[in-house]
Design a protein around this motif. Structure first.
Motif, PDB file in Angstrom:
ATOM      1  N   SER A 146       0.824  -1.216   0.000  1.00 13.72           N
ATOM      2  CA  SER A 146       0.000   0.000   0.000  1.00 13.72           C
ATOM      3  C   SER A 146       0.853   1.259   0.000  1.00 13.72           C
ATOM      4  N   LYS A 147       2.091   1.136   0.431  1.00 11.57           N
ATOM      5  CA  LYS A 147       2.972   2.310   0.406  1.00 11.57           C
ATOM      6  C   LYS A 147       3.243   2.754  -1.028  1.00 11.57           C
ATOM      7  N   GLU A 148       3.087   1.832  -1.982  1.00 13.38           N
ATOM      8  CA  GLU A 148       3.346   2.138  -3.397  1.00 13.38           C
ATOM      9  C   GLU A 148       2.106   2.687  -4.098  1.00 13.38           C
ATOM     10  N   GLY A 149       0.995   2.753  -3.370  1.00 16.00           N
ATOM     11  CA  GLY A 149      -0.254   3.210  -3.984  1.00 16.00           C
ATOM     12  C   GLY A 149      -1.382   2.318  -3.518  1.00 16.00           C
ATOM     13  N   PRO A 150      -2.634   2.786  -3.699  1.00 13.41           N
ATOM     14  CA  PRO A 150      -3.761   2.044  -3.138  1.00 13.41           C
ATOM     15  C   PRO A 150      -3.927   0.646  -3.745  1.00 13.41           C
ATOM     16  N   VAL A 151      -4.349  -0.270  -2.903  1.00 13.22           N
ATOM     17  CA  VAL A 151      -4.666  -1.634  -3.334  1.00 13.22           C
ATOM     18  C   VAL A 151      -6.182  -1.754  -3.336  1.00 13.22           C
ATOM     19  N   ASN A 152      -6.771  -2.187  -4.450  1.00 16.36           N
ATOM     20  CA  ASN A 152      -8.228  -2.252  -4.551  1.00 16.36           C
ATOM     21  C   ASN A 152      -8.801  -3.628  -4.261  1.00 16.36           C
ATOM     22  N   ASN A 153      -8.065  -4.651  -4.669  1.00 14.31           N
ATOM     23  CA  ASN A 153      -8.541  -6.029  -4.455  1.00 14.31           C
ATOM     24  C   ASN A 153      -7.422  -6.865  -3.860  1.00 14.31           C
ATOM     25  N   ILE A 154      -7.814  -7.827  -3.044  1.00 10.95           N
ATOM     26  CA  ILE A 154      -6.814  -8.733  -2.476  1.00 10.95           C
ATOM     27  C   ILE A 154      -7.199 -10.162  -2.817  1.00 10.95           C
ATOM     28  N   VAL A 155      -6.241 -10.941  -3.274  1.00 11.93           N
ATOM     29  CA  VAL A 155      -6.493 -12.363  -3.516  1.00 11.93           C
ATOM     30  C   VAL A 155      -5.477 -13.188  -2.730  1.00 11.93           C
ATOM     31  N   PHE A 156      -5.986 -14.171  -2.005  1.00 14.25           N
ATOM     32  CA  PHE A 156      -5.100 -15.120  -1.314  1.00 14.25           C
ATOM     33  C   PHE A 156      -4.739 -16.202  -2.332  1.00 14.25           C
ATOM     34  N   MET A 157      -3.849 -15.842  -3.237  1.00 15.53           N
ATOM     35  CA  MET A 157      -3.456 -16.776  -4.298  1.00 15.53           C
ATOM     36  C   MET A 157      -1.949 -16.832  -4.446  1.00 15.53           C
ATOM     37  N   GLY A 158      -1.241 -16.348  -3.431  1.00 16.84           N
ATOM     38  CA  GLY A 158       0.209 -16.420  -3.475  1.00 16.84           C
ATOM     39  C   GLY A 158       0.668 -17.776  -2.969  1.00 16.84           C
ATOM     40  N   MET A 159       1.704 -17.772  -2.144  1.00 15.37           N
ATOM     41  CA  MET A 159       2.204 -19.034  -1.619  1.00 15.37           C
ATOM     42  C   MET A 159       1.274 -19.542  -0.519  1.00 15.37           C
ATOM     43  N   GLY A 160       1.059 -20.860  -0.545  1.00 13.96           N
ATOM     44  CA  GLY A 160       0.356 -21.481   0.564  1.00 13.96           C
ATOM     45  C   GLY A 160      -1.104 -21.776   0.308  1.00 13.96           C
ATOM     46  N   GLU A 161      -1.643 -22.653   1.152  1.00 12.25           N
ATOM     47  CA  GLU A 161      -3.065 -23.003   1.126  1.00 12.25           C
ATOM     48  C   GLU A 161      -3.715 -22.272   2.304  1.00 12.25           C
ATOM     49  N   PRO A 162      -4.467 -21.186   2.014  1.00 11.91           N
ATOM     50  CA  PRO A 162      -4.986 -20.357   3.111  1.00 11.91           C
ATOM     51  C   PRO A 162      -5.843 -21.135   4.112  1.00 11.91           C
ATOM     52  N   LEU A 163      -6.567 -22.144   3.645  1.00 15.52           N
ATOM     53  CA  LEU A 163      -7.434 -22.872   4.578  1.00 15.52           C
ATOM     54  C   LEU A 163      -6.641 -23.846   5.453  1.00 15.52           C
ATOM     55  N   HIS A 164      -5.386 -24.020   5.146  1.00 14.99           N
ATOM     56  CA  HIS A 164      -4.504 -24.816   5.996  1.00 14.99           C
ATOM     57  C   HIS A 164      -3.933 -23.939   7.115  1.00 14.99           C
ATOM     58  N   ASN A 165      -4.252 -22.662   7.071  1.00 21.07           N
ATOM     59  CA  ASN A 165      -3.822 -21.692   8.097  1.00 21.07           C
ATOM     60  C   ASN A 165      -5.028 -20.837   8.463  1.00 21.07           C
ATOM     61  N   LEU A 166      -6.154 -21.557   8.687  1.00 21.13           N
ATOM     62  CA  LEU A 166      -7.464 -20.898   8.775  1.00 21.13           C
ATOM     63  C   LEU A 166      -7.545 -19.836   9.871  1.00 21.13           C
ATOM     64  N   GLU A 167      -7.081 -20.159  11.095  1.00 20.29           N
ATOM     65  CA  GLU A 167      -7.249 -19.203  12.196  1.00 20.29           C
ATOM     66  C   GLU A 167      -6.547 -17.889  11.898  1.00 20.29           C
ATOM     67  N   ASN A 168      -5.303 -17.970  11.429  1.00 23.54           N
ATOM     68  CA  ASN A 168      -4.551 -16.745  11.156  1.00 23.54           C
ATOM     69  C   ASN A 168      -5.129 -15.977   9.974  1.00 23.54           C
ATOM     70  N   VAL A 169      -5.638 -16.712   8.996  1.00 16.68           N
ATOM     71  CA  VAL A 169      -6.239 -16.059   7.831  1.00 16.68           C
ATOM     72  C   VAL A 169      -7.524 -15.334   8.252  1.00 16.68           C
ATOM     73  N   ILE A 170      -8.300 -15.934   9.151  1.00 14.88           N
ATOM     74  CA  ILE A 170      -9.534 -15.278   9.614  1.00 14.88           C
ATOM     75  C   ILE A 170      -9.193 -13.992  10.371  1.00 14.88           C
ATOM     76  N   ILE A 171      -8.163 -14.039  11.218  1.00 15.07           N
ATOM     77  CA  ILE A 171      -7.752 -12.820  11.926  1.00 15.07           C
ATOM     78  C   ILE A 171      -7.340 -11.753  10.908  1.00 15.07           C
ATOM     79  N   ALA A 172      -6.563 -12.170   9.904  1.00 15.68           N
ATOM     80  CA  ALA A 172      -6.121 -11.215   8.882  1.00 15.68           C
ATOM     81  C   ALA A 172      -7.323 -10.614   8.146  1.00 15.68           C
ATOM     82  N   LEU A 173      -8.325 -11.436   7.832  1.00 16.59           N
ATOM     83  CA  LEU A 173      -9.520 -10.914   7.153  1.00 16.59           C
ATOM     84  C   LEU A 173     -10.223  -9.882   8.025  1.00 16.59           C
ATOM     85  N   ARG A 174     -10.323 -10.187   9.329  1.00 12.05           N
ATOM     86  CA  ARG A 174     -10.990  -9.227  10.228  1.00 12.05           C
ATOM     87  C   ARG A 174     -10.252  -7.896  10.243  1.00 12.05           C
TER      88      ARG A 174
END
Ligand code: SAH
Ligand code: SF4
Length: 351
Positions: A146-174
């Motif tokens: 975001s320091k480089e400019g506004p981010v409009n959309n976010i996709v959890f499509m980088g490294m990793g299986e987000p549902l294999h890290n569900l608790e931390n991903v839910i906190i991040a979403l909140r």
């Protein structure tokens, strides 16, 4: 010492309210702090000028605000930008900033270092799982970009299986959704999964987010080979879970389909895909397989991609062909390999 202090970026809004209550502070203070950190990018309590000097001092004694600068930034010919971040324990993750139409920006973030799911075609999966990312480590990817400019959309499509890290991903979403903070609408955030069925349903019960499912095959035989998770949760179960996933009016599940030459790109596959998705509000993202070294799989021909897409469109399915942005900097789908990069660097520095 930072170690005994709380990282404010790891707290979701409710946890922040609790933390502040422990200091005898009112609930609305959380909104002020969220606004300073996420809406205004402040990284020091000292700069939070609408808090009293005493309060700021007390915060600095009890907490800190982690902040990231990329170790490496690569910019592709199409404007795609790949960031490499080094974590406290020396691991690395990658985040990709993708310019979209009309000056909008999508950020592709990672949820784990590596991935345990072992999909046969995916470079990230090839290296296995190193560890889960903490909530602050997920959020700091967004803060840094975001320091480089506004981010409009976010996709959890980088490294990793987000549902294999569900608790931390839910906190991040909140944290992403927090009013006063980034204030992302859940409609602007998409989580992509290889198909961990129980976690998918739990996600749907606990927090709103757009769901993307990496389908990549239309028969159990082929999907078992491509995605070992299919042996645990075969197509029938996966599609049933998709039917049960709560959707808002006009919301759809995205089905990602990496087209691999001679493996899943036949006209029969297109037909089977249509029947699999029957009755599900769906859209299909066709991703021509991104070839990478060490993989025997090949991308489809141009002709095949067009025929496949047309076959879906003709049967009334929304099918988008995803352009493989960032290919020249290995930032395209399935090409993230921070771990390997780190190894290469080590080898180089030992020489
Ligand atoms: N682990 C999650 C999210 C990250 S992978 C998931 O699998 O959904 C993001 C997408 O990249 C997935 O749809 C995956 O199928 C796709 N993918 C992986 N390797 C690829 C490659 N080499 N070419 C094209 N797509 C690939
Ligand atoms: Fe993991 Fe997704 Fe790659 Fe499969 S495709 S190995 S789930 S990152």
């Amino acid at each position: 010492m930072a170690d005994s202090k709380v990282d404010i970026k790891g707290l979701d809004p409710e946890e922040l309210i609790q933390f502040l209550a422990g200091m005898g502070k009112e609930k609305f203070r959380a909104g002020q702090i969220l606004s300073w950190i996420y809406a205004r990018g402040v990284t020091s309590f000292e700069d939070m000028t609408d808090l009293s000097k005493d309060f700021r001092g007390e915060l600095a004694r009890r907490a800190f605000i982690s902040d990231w600068t990329p170790e490496k930034v690569e910019t592709g010919s199409d404007g795609t930008c790949k960031y490499l971040f080094r974590l406290d324990d020396g691991q690395t993750v990658e985040t990709v900033r993708i310019p979209m139409e009309e000056g909008r920006t999508t950020l592709c973030i990672s949820s784990q270092v590596g991935c345990a799911m072992g999909c046969a075609f995916c470079l990230t999966g090839h290296f296995g799982l190193m560890r889960n990312l903490y909530p602050a480590e997920i959020i700091n990817q967004v803060c840094a970009a975001s320091k480089e400019g506004p981010v409009n959309n976010i996709v959890f499509m980088g490294m990793g299986e987000p549902l294999h890290n569900l608790e931390n991903v839910i906190i991040a979403l909140r944290i992403l959704y927090a009013p006063h903070g980034f204030d992302f609408s859940p409609r602007k955030v998409t989580l992509s999964t290889s198909g961990l069925v129980p976690e998918m349903l739990e996600l749907g019960r606990r927090i709103p987010v757009n769901l993307a499912v990496s389908l990549n095959a239309t028969t159990d035989a082929v999907r078992n080979e491509l995605m070992p998770v299919n042996r645990r949760y075969p197509l029938k179960e996966l599609m049933a879970a998709c039917r049960d996933f709560p959707l808002k009016p006009r919301q759809r599940i995205t089905f990602e389909y990496a087209l691999i030459r001679g493996v899943n790109d036949s006209p029969e596959d297109a037909r089977r895909l249509v029947s699999l998705l029957h009755g599900i509000p769906a859209k299909v993202n066709l991703i021509p397989f991104n070839e990478h070294e060490g993989s025997a799989f090949q991308g489809p021909t141009e002709e095949t991609v067009r025929m496949f897409q047309t076959a879906l469109l003709n049967r009334g399915l929304v099918a988008i062909r995803r352009s493989s942005k960032g290919r020249d900097i290995s930032a395209a789908c399935g090409q993230l390999k921070a771990k390997m990069l780190e190894r290469e660097e080590r080898v180089n520095s030992e020489q």
